[in-house]
Design an enzyme around this catalytic site. Sequence first.
Site, PDB file in Angstrom:
ATOM      1  N   ARG A 230       0.849  -1.191   0.000  1.00  0.00           N
ATOM      2  CA  ARG A 230       0.000   0.000   0.000  1.00  0.00           C
ATOM      3  C   ARG A 230       0.882   1.238   0.000  1.00  0.00           C
ATOM      4  NH1 ARG A 230      -3.274  -2.750  -1.728  1.00  0.00           N
ATOM      5  NH2 ARG A 230      -5.404  -3.162  -1.050  1.00  0.00           N
ATOM      6  N   GLU A 259      -3.518   7.491  -5.853  1.00  0.00           N
ATOM      7  CA  GLU A 259      -3.667   6.723  -7.090  1.00  0.00           C
ATOM      8  C   GLU A 259      -4.940   7.145  -7.812  1.00  0.00           C
ATOM      9  OE1 GLU A 259      -3.441   2.553  -6.219  1.00  0.00           O
ATOM     10  OE2 GLU A 259      -1.413   2.683  -5.415  1.00  0.00           O
ATOM     11  N   HIS A 278       0.038  -0.284  -9.998  1.00  0.00           N
ATOM     12  CA  HIS A 278      -0.729  -1.145  -9.084  1.00  0.00           C
ATOM     13  C   HIS A 278      -1.187  -2.418  -9.797  1.00  0.00           C
ATOM     14  CE1 HIS A 278      -3.290  -0.889  -5.172  1.00  0.00           C
ATOM     15  NE2 HIS A 278      -2.966  -2.154  -5.447  1.00  0.00           N
TER      16      HIS A 278
END
Length: 323
Positions: A230, A259, A278
Site C-alpha cells: 500500500r 492513485e 498497481h
Amino acid sequence: MALCVIPQPIHPVGPELLRAAGIDVCMAPDAALLAAELQRADAAIVRDGLSEQEVDSAPRLAVIANHGTGTDKIAVERAHALGIPVTYLPDANVLAVAEHAFTLMLAAAHNVVAADAATRRGNWRFKYEGRMVSLYGKTLGIVGYGRTGRLLGEMAARGLGMRVLVWSPSADPAAIAQGGARAVPTLAQLLAEADVVSLHRPLRADTRHTLDAAHLALMKPSAIVVNTSRGGLIDEAALVEALAAGRLAGAGLDVFEREPLAPDAAIAALPNVVLTPHVAGSSQEALEATARRCAQQVIDALAGRMPEHMLRPEVWTRRRAVA
C-alpha cells in the site's frame, strides 16, 4: 433477479459464474452509471474501493466482495454498520505479488528501465555509463511477514542466495525461521542491514508511513526500497527527497499515496525509480482465480451461505436481508 455491479474490469470467468447462478451483472466503468446501478444492486465486486457515499446510496446492497486482500479503500465501517458483509481474498494473488516484488527489486538493481530507454534511443554508450548492481548474496529486509512476504523471502534466498531478515510485530519467530529467514527485534536494525527493503504490511493508522524520513535515513545509500503493498506505508515526499539527494540508490514501486499517480508527480521524474500502476497482483492466473472466488463469495452470500472470507464474520448474524 439479483444484480451484481462491477465498477472495474475483472476476468470474464467472474461474470460468467454469476450469470450461471442466475445473478445479473452490470459493468459500471463510469461514475454516473455506477451511481445509477448502485441504487438497485444486491452485490458489488470492487477493485478500487467503494466510498461511504456510494455505500449509502445502495439500499439493497447485501454484500461487497473485495477483489484482493487490502480493503482500505472500501468504507468498511459504514458497510458493517448497515449490515453489509465485506469479503476479501487473503491468498488468491499472493504469488503474483511476490513475483512482482522480486521483479521490481531486480529491475531497480539492474537499472532495466533506463537501459531499455537508452537502447530505444540508440544510446549504446549506456553500456559503459549505466549503474547496475548484483543482488546475489546481498541482504533482503522484509517488513511484514504474511504469505507474500514469506514467498518473496523464499524466492530471494533460493534464487539469489540472499540473506533474508524479517521485522514483523505479529509474526511468530519460529515461522520466520522455518521460512529460512531471521527475525530481527526492531525495524531500525533491519533498515540498517538490508540492501533491499520490501514492504508487506496492510495500511492502518499504526502502519501509515512505516518508512518516514527518519527511518529512510537509517538505510544504506546503496539500498533499494520496494513496495507492492500500500502506498501509504511510505512517506512519498521523504522518499523522493532521499532518492533525489542520493541517500538511497533506487526504488521499485507498484503503489502510491495517491492513485492513480499524476503524470507530474515528483516520484515519476526520478531516473532511479521503477514504477508500475498497481498491477502486482494482476497476472492472468491471479486475475482468473480472484474473479472466480469473488463471484463465489457473492453467490454464497446472496444464497444465504456465509462466504469463506469475511472481514468481520460476526456481521453475518445481523446482515441486511437480500431483497
